[in-house]
Design an enzyme around this catalytic site. Structure first.
Site, PDB file in Angstrom:
ATOM      1  CG  HIS A   8      -1.832   1.140   1.334  1.00 41.64           C
ATOM      2  ND1 HIS A   8      -1.631   2.196   2.203  1.00 41.64           N
ATOM      3  CD2 HIS A   8      -2.963   1.429   0.658  1.00 41.64           C
ATOM      4  CE1 HIS A   8      -2.612   3.069   2.062  1.00 41.64           C
ATOM      5  NE2 HIS A   8      -3.433   2.626   1.131  1.00 41.64           N
ATOM      6  CB  SER A  43      -6.073  -2.026  -2.855  1.00 43.01           C
ATOM      7  OG  SER A  43      -7.380  -1.745  -3.322  1.00 43.01           O
ATOM      8  CG  ASP A  76      -5.997  10.843  -4.544  1.00 40.26           C
ATOM      9  OD1 ASP A  76      -6.495   9.738  -4.809  1.00 40.26           O
ATOM     10  OD2 ASP A  76      -5.162  11.011  -3.626  1.00 40.26           O
ATOM     11  CG  MET A  77     -11.116   9.792  -9.068  1.00 36.21           C
ATOM     12  SD  MET A  77     -12.481  10.054 -10.225  1.00 36.21           S
ATOM     13  CE  MET A  77     -13.535   8.647  -9.835  1.00 36.21           C
ATOM     14  CB  ALA A  78     -11.690   5.820  -3.951  1.00 34.08           C
ATOM     15  CE  LYS A 137     -21.895   7.145 -15.511  1.00 31.63           C
ATOM     16  NZ  LYS A 137     -22.341   8.541 -15.447  1.00 31.63           N
ATOM     17  N   GLY A 177      -8.639  19.367  -6.511  1.00 30.50           N
ATOM     18  CA  GLY A 177      -7.463  19.461  -5.654  1.00 30.50           C
ATOM     19  C   GLY A 177      -7.391  20.741  -4.853  1.00 30.50           C
TER      20      GLY A 177
END
Length: 369
Positions: free
Chosen positions: A131, A155, A189-191, A241, A322
């Site tokens: 990680h 992950s 920065d997106m999950a 999506k 951001g």
């Protein structure tokens, strides 16, 4: 935040928003005690503190005790022997030798940028890693070299594919960045999940409930209980999506790199085996198309046009991707990082266990020096 503070925020070099903090020195000392070299310990500590400063508390110092546990138990190598294999002049493969993802990823992005400096684009894939924390860390690393970047990682399984009940996909974030001149840089920065699982762990640690829609229980039903959610699954953002983005992450950082993929990545909280996480870093030098100054000026125009859009009802302003984290970074540099009592206790116990000085949490303003 005042207009003057916003202006100062935009003009500050990004690295000044996280370097030189007491928390960084504290984390670095702990990691050295755990067996890391001073250089690698500082690199990893900087990554953790940067997350806290930018408000991504789920990937900051609160995770340090768990990382210390993994390296002390031999589940992560304190001093890995990286193997870099040149594939073409612009592409390389890095074997992380089960080192901490922070150290592995920092080296990989450095290699991608090095190639982009010469050839205009550089790409480095990684296997046998772990990680790597906040994905924006490596975007920022590239931004400091005036590079556009794309960052992929995978992950352990935390989410079912769309239409499924069983977990198979990771929820690791996709990140990208582009430099600007006087305005804030673009940092995405997106999950692929509604929230990062770290937010569930933080809520459980603090004894808090979670909003409905964040996660599902073991039977696939929505839950507000953080502890039940930890044994369930994460909810994808936008249904198919989010599922599609999660699969893309596995393609680019698992299938392509030779790392684990498709539910095979080890769980750092449960498994004793190496995670074999994969990463992929792409750096692009703007001046293969136009001068860097021209590109950054055009980015400034884009930021200004986004800011110039009339806010919708319920909003006071329109922000660039951001920018909220960038603003919070300035605020926390001034006021300090608000660690919770449970986290402060963890830091105290770690300091005693490893014989280092306690983190001076009573000091609120954090110096830029």
């Amino acid at each position: 935040m005042t207009a003057a503070e916003c202006s100062r925020l935009k003009s500050l070099p990004i690295q000044l928003l996280h370097n030189g903090l007491p928390a960084g020195k504290f984390a670095s000392e702990l990691l050295v005690k755990a067996g890391l070299s001073p250089e690698d310990a500082k690199s990893m500590a900087d990554c953790l503190v940067m997350a806290d400063v930018r408000g991504v508390d789920t990937h900051g110092l609160a995770r340090l005790p768990q990382y210390l546990d993994r390296v002390s138990n031999g589940r992560v190598k304190a001093n890995p022997e990286f193997k870099l294999t040149e594939k073409t002049p612009v592409v390389a493969q890095l074997d992380g030798d089960n080192g901490f993802g922070f150290v592995v990823a920092t080296r990989a992005m450095e290699e991608a940028v090095k190639r982009a400096e010469i050839y205009g684009i550089g790409m480095v894939t990684v296997n046998h890693s772990n990680h790597f924390g906040m994905a924006a860390t490596y975007v920022i690393q590239a931004l400091e070299k005036n590079m556009i970047s794309l960052v992929f990682t995978n992950s352990a399984k935390q989410m079912p594919p769309f239409g499924g009940k069983e977990t198979l996909l990771g929820i690791s974030p996709f990140a990208a960045g582009a430099p600007s001149n006087n305005e804030v840089p673009y940092i995405l920065d997106m999950a692929p999940s509604v929230v990062a699982k770290g937010k569930i762990r933080r809520a459980a640690r603090r004894g808090e409930s979670i909003p409905l829609g964040w996660a599902l229980d073991a039977d696939g039903n929505p839950t507000t209980d953080a502890n039940i959610a930890l044994n369930g699954s994460m909810a994808p953002i936008g249904g198919p999506k989010g599922s599609g983005i999660a699969i893309l992450m596995d393609v680019m950082s698992g299938v392509l790199t030779g790392a684990a993929f498709g539910g095979e990545v080890g769980d750092q909280y449960k498994d004793t085996k190496p995670q074999n996480v994969g990463h992929c870093f792409i750096a692009i030098k703007p001046d293969i198309f136009m001068t860097t100054d021209q590109f950054k000026a055009r980015m400034d125009t884009l930021v200004q046009r986004v800011h110039g859009v009339t806010p919708a009802p319920g909003f006071n302003e329109v922000l660039f991707p951001g920018e909220p984290e960038h603003r919070l970074g300035m605020q926390r540099r001034k006021e300090g990082i608000p660690y919770a009592d449970a986290e402060k206790q963890m830091f105290l116990e770690a300091a005693k266990q490893y014989g280092v000085s306690e983190l001076p949490l009573s000091e609120s303003p954090l110096s830029l020096s």
